[in-house]
Design a protein around this motif. Sequence first.
Motif, PDB file in Angstrom:
ATOM      1  N   SER A  26     -11.437  -2.775   3.451  1.00 25.54           N
ATOM      2  CA  SER A  26     -11.554  -4.114   2.868  1.00 25.54           C
ATOM      3  C   SER A  26     -11.500  -5.163   3.963  1.00 25.54           C
ATOM      4  N   TYR A  27     -10.580  -4.975   4.925  1.00 23.33           N
ATOM      5  CA  TYR A  27     -10.431  -5.915   6.035  1.00 23.33           C
ATOM      6  C   TYR A  27     -11.664  -5.864   6.939  1.00 23.33           C
ATOM      7  N   SER A  65     -10.685  -5.106  -2.121  1.00 21.36           N
ATOM      8  CA  SER A  65      -9.786  -4.002  -1.738  1.00 21.36           C
ATOM      9  C   SER A  65      -9.580  -3.024  -2.895  1.00 21.36           C
ATOM     10  N   SER A 112       0.838  -1.206   0.000  1.00 18.90           N
ATOM     11  CA  SER A 112       0.000   0.000   0.000  1.00 18.90           C
ATOM     12  C   SER A 112       0.865   1.245   0.000  1.00 18.90           C
ATOM     13  N   LEU A 136      -7.367  -0.796   2.150  1.00 21.28           N
ATOM     14  CA  LEU A 136      -7.010  -2.049   2.839  1.00 21.28           C
ATOM     15  C   LEU A 136      -7.785  -2.173   4.145  1.00 21.28           C
TER      16      LEU A 136
END
Lengths: 274, 245
Positions: A237-238, A244, A17, A234
């Motif tokens: 998304s998590y 993501s 990232s 990220l």
Amino acid sequence: MLEALQFKFIQKAIIASVFGGAGCGIIGVWIIMARIPFVGIAMSHAAFAGAIFGLLFHVNPLVMAILFSLISSALIGPVAEKTDLDPNISLGIIFSLLLGVTFLGIGLLKGPKTEALNFIWGNILLLSKPDVTLLIIVVFVIFLFLMLLFKEIQAILFNREIARAVGIPERVIFYGMILLSGMTVALSLNTIGGLLIFSLIINPPSAAYQLTYNLRTMFFISAIFGICSCMLGLFFSYLFNVPSGAVIIIVSAVIFGLSFIFSPKRRVKYNESS
Amino acid sequence: MSKIVEIKDVTISYRENIALRNITLSIEEGTLLAIIGPNGAGKTTLLTAINGLGNILSGSVRVFGENITPGLRKGIGYVPQSVAIDPRAPISVRDVVMIGRLSKVGLFHRANHRDEELVESAMELVGIKELARRPIGHLSYGEQQKVAIARALAQQPRIMLLDEPTSNLDLKAQREIIDLIDSIYMKKQLTIVVVTHILNHIPPSCKRVLMMKKGRIIWFGAMEEALNNDLLSGLYGCPIETVRR
């Protein structure tokens, strides 16, 4: 979330990232200031096509993505210069050809197409150590290139004809910028995906453009916005178990929207007219 | 006086057209030369022959006694026809003028105190020192043209090439640019080549005039002899009458 940091795949995702976001942010400034946004699309689809053909012919997809991206970068420079068409039209033709080739490749793949589809939207959580290592190396090379040649790059982005006229080797530097852009795009394919990576090249620098009249600052802000887009993507998304790549792009678009709304450049214009 | 530019039998293409045909020309050092002619005459292309940016199909161009190479461009200050600049472009006036020093600074080196002094003095000569920190896109066309001239001066050129320096400018700005070019010539005794299609915009100190039409030189001589009604009418293809003040 904090306990997730102990997992290697999360650590690799965070590193990707930071470096991928910064790399795309920096090359994005080159691409939008040179007014060739379609270069970003053409290169991302070249990388995408390379990855698909890697799967088709059982060659490492990353290697093929890099190869296709480098070949397209080597062609894009002369195409942007020498055709009578507007460069973005020429690049649009290349991009549409590459897209056709890509989907032809996907169509020819036997069996499940999951791995191919991963290249469309990427998966930052499935990066390998070599992917991340190579990305770090390329982004460092970009950073070094920018640091050592900043004044020449600034001149070229201002006006290529003038840069050439004063004796700067502008063609070599310009093509170097395009090649490094191609490498970054290819190596970010797994992070964001072939269809979406264009947005990470365009949105952060476009947002930075709203906020400063200083090119050095623009590079810095664009890199920061690229990193923030990837890190927030990220994180969400998590948290919400969503793709993501898509979230990264939405975040980068929101950042652009906020920069546009609060742009000091718009404020000056408003005050002059009132 | 020595010849600073020697063009011998040069033919240059521009895309699929031949823009200059079998041009032979010598320019002596210290000359202020005006190149005039109708649109499409090849005036701009002649400038690109001198600075090596043109696509030379045949013939030879020697500048400073050497065959033209990219390296020689360091000594040639080129001001192209006015370039559209994005009002939001992230570059300051000082940075634009500094572009003129970059080939002398060299790759992988930083500008030093001397380079900064030359940039400051170029801006002062041209009268834009107070605009140094402004974004280039915030300037008027006239001011941007002065910046372009300052950039060329910062190179410490031996020859300056100015392509239609008064185009897109209002009357006051046109006068300022013409007077500026004249003043630079008087102060620095540079070789200056000015392209213009507006006869009134030839700087007062200009002594030599080159007339071009359809890619060829049709006349070259002294300024006084150039102000001939028949000659100018033939050049532009319409009746022209000169008025002396």
